[in-house]
Design a protein around this motif. Structure first.
Motif, PDB file in Angstrom:
ATOM      1  N   ASP A  39     -58.229 -28.112   5.001  1.00 21.69           N
ATOM      2  CA  ASP A  39     -58.517 -27.420   4.021  1.00 21.69           C
ATOM      3  C   ASP A  39     -57.797 -26.763   2.879  1.00 21.69           C
ATOM      4  O   ASP A  39     -57.280 -25.561   2.583  1.00 21.69           O
ATOM      5  N   TYR A  40     -57.432 -27.735   2.320  1.00 20.89           N
ATOM      6  CA  TYR A  40     -56.413 -27.853   0.926  1.00 20.89           C
ATOM      7  C   TYR A  40     -56.687 -28.978   0.386  1.00 20.89           C
ATOM      8  O   TYR A  40     -56.608 -30.062   0.839  1.00 20.89           O
ATOM      9  N   GLY A  41     -56.456 -28.840  -0.925  1.00 19.44           N
ATOM     10  CA  GLY A  41     -56.703 -30.179  -1.834  1.00 19.44           C
ATOM     11  C   GLY A  41     -56.912 -29.957  -3.268  1.00 19.44           C
ATOM     12  O   GLY A  41     -56.483 -28.652  -3.941  1.00 19.44           O
ATOM     13  N   ASP A  42     -57.085 -30.962  -4.034  1.00 22.81           N
ATOM     14  CA  ASP A  42     -57.339 -30.849  -5.390  1.00 22.81           C
ATOM     15  C   ASP A  42     -58.816 -30.272  -5.748  1.00 22.81           C
ATOM     16  O   ASP A  42     -59.491 -30.068  -4.765  1.00 22.81           O
ATOM     17  N   GLU A  43     -58.994 -29.937  -7.111  1.00 20.98           N
ATOM     18  CA  GLU A  43     -60.358 -29.522  -7.329  1.00 20.98           C
ATOM     19  C   GLU A  43     -60.913 -30.351  -8.521  1.00 20.98           C
ATOM     20  O   GLU A  43     -59.984 -30.499  -9.358  1.00 20.98           O
ATOM     21  N   LEU A  44     -62.188 -30.599  -8.586  1.00 23.57           N
ATOM     22  CA  LEU A  44     -62.633 -31.510  -9.710  1.00 23.57           C
ATOM     23  C   LEU A  44     -63.654 -30.762 -10.317  1.00 23.57           C
ATOM     24  O   LEU A  44     -64.778 -30.252  -9.529  1.00 23.57           O
ATOM     25  N   ASP A  45     -63.978 -30.767 -11.692  1.00 23.61           N
ATOM     26  CA  ASP A  45     -65.179 -29.910 -12.564  1.00 23.61           C
ATOM     27  C   ASP A  45     -65.621 -31.301 -13.024  1.00 23.61           C
ATOM     28  O   ASP A  45     -65.019 -32.057 -13.995  1.00 23.61           O
ATOM     29  N   PHE A  46     -66.982 -31.270 -13.158  1.00 26.74           N
ATOM     30  CA  PHE A  46     -67.656 -32.539 -13.665  1.00 26.74           C
ATOM     31  C   PHE A  46     -68.802 -31.915 -14.601  1.00 26.74           C
ATOM     32  O   PHE A  46     -69.323 -30.837 -14.170  1.00 26.74           O
ATOM     33  N   ALA A  47     -68.894 -32.227 -15.872  1.00 24.99           N
ATOM     34  CA  ALA A  47     -69.877 -31.926 -16.902  1.00 24.99           C
ATOM     35  C   ALA A  47     -70.836 -33.189 -17.300  1.00 24.99           C
ATOM     36  O   ALA A  47     -70.393 -34.306 -17.790  1.00 24.99           O
ATOM     37  N   LEU A  48     -72.047 -33.078 -17.168  1.00 24.36           N
ATOM     38  CA  LEU A  48     -72.898 -34.224 -17.554  1.00 24.36           C
ATOM     39  C   LEU A  48     -72.867 -34.741 -18.884  1.00 24.36           C
ATOM     40  O   LEU A  48     -72.624 -33.772 -19.855  1.00 24.36           O
ATOM     41  N   ARG A  49     -72.836 -36.078 -19.190  1.00 24.72           N
ATOM     42  CA  ARG A  49     -72.935 -36.183 -20.723  1.00 24.72           C
ATOM     43  C   ARG A  49     -74.086 -37.401 -20.547  1.00 24.72           C
ATOM     44  O   ARG A  49     -74.427 -38.131 -19.784  1.00 24.72           O
TER      45      ARG A  49
END
Length: 283
Positions: A39-49
Motif C-alpha cells: 500500500d505504497y507507490g507512485d501516483e498518476l494523473d490523466f487528462a483526456l485529449r
C-alpha cells in the motif's frame, strides 16, 4: 474524479521469493516467484485529449520521454485499439528506479487501466495483461491486481492469499540493472520447480540475491543491518531489501533505528492492489 480526468495509484510490489529454473533458447529465464503488493507507490494523473497526442509532463532523469514505459503503454494501447484520443499525464514518483519493486511496470499497468476507462475501450483484464506483457514481464500482475504465484517468465499467474504483514523496506542508493544480474555467469539457473503450497508456507529464497550482494556492497550492507531484526530478503533483482513485521509499530521502531544509516519506508502488504481498490470505488 472530474469528467475527462482520472487520478490513480501505481503500487509497489514485492517478490517474496524468486527461483530461477533455467534459461530458455530465446534468452529469457524460466522462473517461479510470489508477488504481493504494497500500500505504497507512485501516483498518476490523466487528462483526456481529443487530438490524439500522448504527453507525459513529468520528466524522469535519464529516461527520454518516448522511452518511458508510461508513454510506451499509452501509445501501444492507442495503436492496438485504434483510438483517436490522447492524454496528458503527470507522475508523482516515489518508487526508486532499479529498486526491484516494480515502479516502471506498475506505472505502465496503471496507464493501461486508466486509459482503458478514459478512452472507453471496454478491454477486459486478459487483453490488457496480454498487451502489458509486451512492455515487461511484471506488467500483467499489476494489470490483474491480485497477489500471485507466477511461472514462465512471470506471466503465468495463479492468484494466492499469503499473509499480509507490515514490511520495512530499505532503499540502498544504487540502481541495479536487471539485465546485468540475469546475465551474470554465477546466477543460479537450475533450482527445481516448487508447488504453490510450500511457497505459501515460507519455503523459498531469491536466487538473484547472492549475485546482487556480490556486485553491490550497499545492498549487502542493507541486508546485514535489517537481518539483525528480522529475516531480510532482496526483492526482484534489487536494490531494495525488505523484512516482515507483525505490526506497524514494530516496523516503525526498526525503521527509526536504521534511519541514520539507510533510507526506507514502512508499508502494509496487500493481496489486492490499491490501484484495483481505487478503481472499484470509482466504477
Amino acid at each position: 474524479m472530474s469528467a475527462g480526468r482520472l487520478t490513480l495509484p501505481a503500487p509497489a510490489k514485492l517478490n517474496l521469493m524468486l527461483h530461477i529454473l533455467g534459461r530458455r533458447a530465446d534468452g529469457y529465464h524460466e522462473l517461479q516467484t510470489l508477488f504481493q503488493f504494497l500500500d505504497y507507490g507512485d501516483e498518476l494523473d490523466f487528462a483526456l485529449r481529443a487530438d490524439g497526442q500522448v504527453q507525459l509532463h513529468t520528466p524522469i532523469d535519464g529516461v527520454p520521454h518516448d522511452s518511458n514505459l508510461i508513454v510506451k503503454a499509452a501509445r501501444k494501447l492507442q495503436a492496438l485499439s485504434g483510438s483517436s484520443l490522447g492524454a496528458d499525464i503527470w507522475l508523482k514518483k516515489v518508487l526508486p528506479m532499479g529498486g526491484g519493486i516494480g515502479g516502471g511496470s506498475s506505472d505502465a499497468a496503471t496507464t493501461l487501466l486508466a486509459l482503458n476507462h478514459l478512452w472507453q475501450l471496454g478491454w477486459d483484464a486478459d487483453r490488457l495483461a496480454q498487451l502489458g506483457l509486451t512492455l515487461g514481464a511484471d506488467v500483467p500482475v499489476f494489470v490483474r491486481g491480485h497477489a500471485a504465484f507466477a511461472e514462465g517468465i512471470g506471466e503465468k499467474l495463479t492468484a494466492v492469499e499469503p499473509a499480509e504483514p507490515w514490511y520495512l523496506l530499505l532503499v540502498p542508493q544504487v540502481s541495479v540493472s536487471t539485465v546485468e544480474i540475469f546475465n551474470d555467469p554465477l546466477l543460479t539457473r537450475d533450482t527445481p520447480a516448487i508447488k504453490v503450497r510450500p511457497v505459501l508456507e515460507g519455503n523459498g529464497r531469491n536466487d538473484c540475491q547472492p549475485v546482487v550482494e556480490r556486485r553491490y556492497p550497499e545492498v549487502r550492507n542493507a541486508l546485514n543491518l535489517l537481518g539483525k531484526f528480522t529475516d531480510a530478503r532482496l526483492t526482484g533483482t534489487g536494490s531494495c531489501v525488505f523484512g516482515a513485521f507483525p505490526s506497524k509499530a514494530e516496523a516503525d521502531r526498526v525503521s527509526h533505528l536504521l534511519a541514520e544509516t539507510l533510507t526506507g519506508f514502512v508499508a502494509k502488504g496487500s493481496n489486492i492492489s490499491m490501484l484495483h481498490r481505487k478503481l472499484q470505488s470509482l466504477f
